[in-house]
Design an enzyme around this catalytic site. Structure first.
Site, short mmCIF file in Angstrom:
data_model
loop_
_atom_site.label_atom_id
_atom_site.label_comp_id
_atom_site.label_asym_id
_atom_site.label_seq_id
_atom_site.Cartn_x
_atom_site.Cartn_y
_atom_site.Cartn_z
N ASN A 109 1.79 -63.86 0.68
CA ASN A 109 0.97 -64.48 -0.34
C ASN A 109 0.01 -65.07 0.01
OD1 ASN A 109 2.79 -66.82 -2.21
ND2 ASN A 109 1.15 -68.26 -1.02
N VAL A 118 2.31 -64.57 -10.37
CA VAL A 118 2.81 -64.85 -9.31
C VAL A 118 2.82 -65.51 -8.72
CG1 VAL A 118 4.41 -63.51 -7.47
CG2 VAL A 118 3.67 -62.19 -9.81
N PRO A 119 3.78 -66.70 -9.21
CA PRO A 119 3.61 -67.96 -8.77
C PRO A 119 2.53 -68.16 -7.12
CG PRO A 119 4.68 -68.39 -9.20
CD PRO A 119 4.81 -66.94 -9.56
N CYS A 120 1.61 -67.84 -6.64
CA CYS A 120 1.56 -68.19 -5.47
C CYS A 120 1.11 -69.92 -5.10
CB CYS A 120 0.75 -67.36 -4.84
SG CYS A 120 -1.03 -67.11 -5.44
N HIS A 121 0.63 -69.99 -5.59
CA HIS A 121 -0.08 -71.68 -6.35
C HIS A 121 1.23 -72.54 -5.92
CE1 HIS A 121 0.61 -71.16 -10.34
NE2 HIS A 121 1.14 -72.46 -10.33
#
Length: 156
Positions: A109, A118-121
């Site tokens: 991540n 790519v919504p790692c948040h």
């Protein structure tokens, strides 16, 4: 590899890609001249503008990040987290089929090269805490608030 810089509410974003797709997006802590946007990155730049304006909740881009097979598997799973929702690292590990892989999942991540797309948040600690974010916790907080269906106004 083509490069473009775009202004966002949380800093200058650097987009890199070519005809094979968007390879990386990162946020910079320095000022950079915006300049012209190469043709292969115009759609990405437009979609980022729409995201920050609040009119886009999903990205429709050809992606071409570099990473291991495991990292790519984690990044694909991240794309399944809906806009405005969060998931814990533990739940993400379970979803990927191995609860013991939580540290490897967290590491993958953290190496996500496609900021926001790519919504790692959207991945948080099991107890609901905001945990590490390559762009800084202040940006992670901003992004989660931006995506929140409940808009809190300032009390003071």
């Amino acid at each position: 590899m083509e490069v473009a810089y775009i202004q966002t509410p949380i800093g200058i974003a650097e987009l890199k890609g070519d005809e094979n797709g968007l390879a990386s997006v990162s946020v910079l802590d320095i000022n950079k001249p915006i300049g012209t946007i190469p043709d292969v990155l115009k759609s990405a730049a437009k979609q980022f503008q729409e995201y920050f304006e609040g009119t886009r909740t999903e990205f429709d881009l050809k992606l071409n990040p570099e990473g291991t097979d495991f990292q790519k598997k984690v990044w694909e799973a991240l794309q399944e987290i809906p806009f405005g929702k969060t998931i814990s690292y533990l739940d993400l590990s379970k979803q990927l089929g191995d609860v013991k892989a939580i540290r490897a999942v967290a590491s993958a991540n953290g190496k996500n090269p496609l900021w926001i797309v790519v919504p790692c948040h959207r991945v948080i600690g099991t107890n609901g805490d905001l945990t590490g974010y390559a762009g800084g916790l202040h940006r992670k907080k901003w992004l989660l608030e931006h995506e929140s269906p409940v808009k809190q106004t300032a009390l003071f």
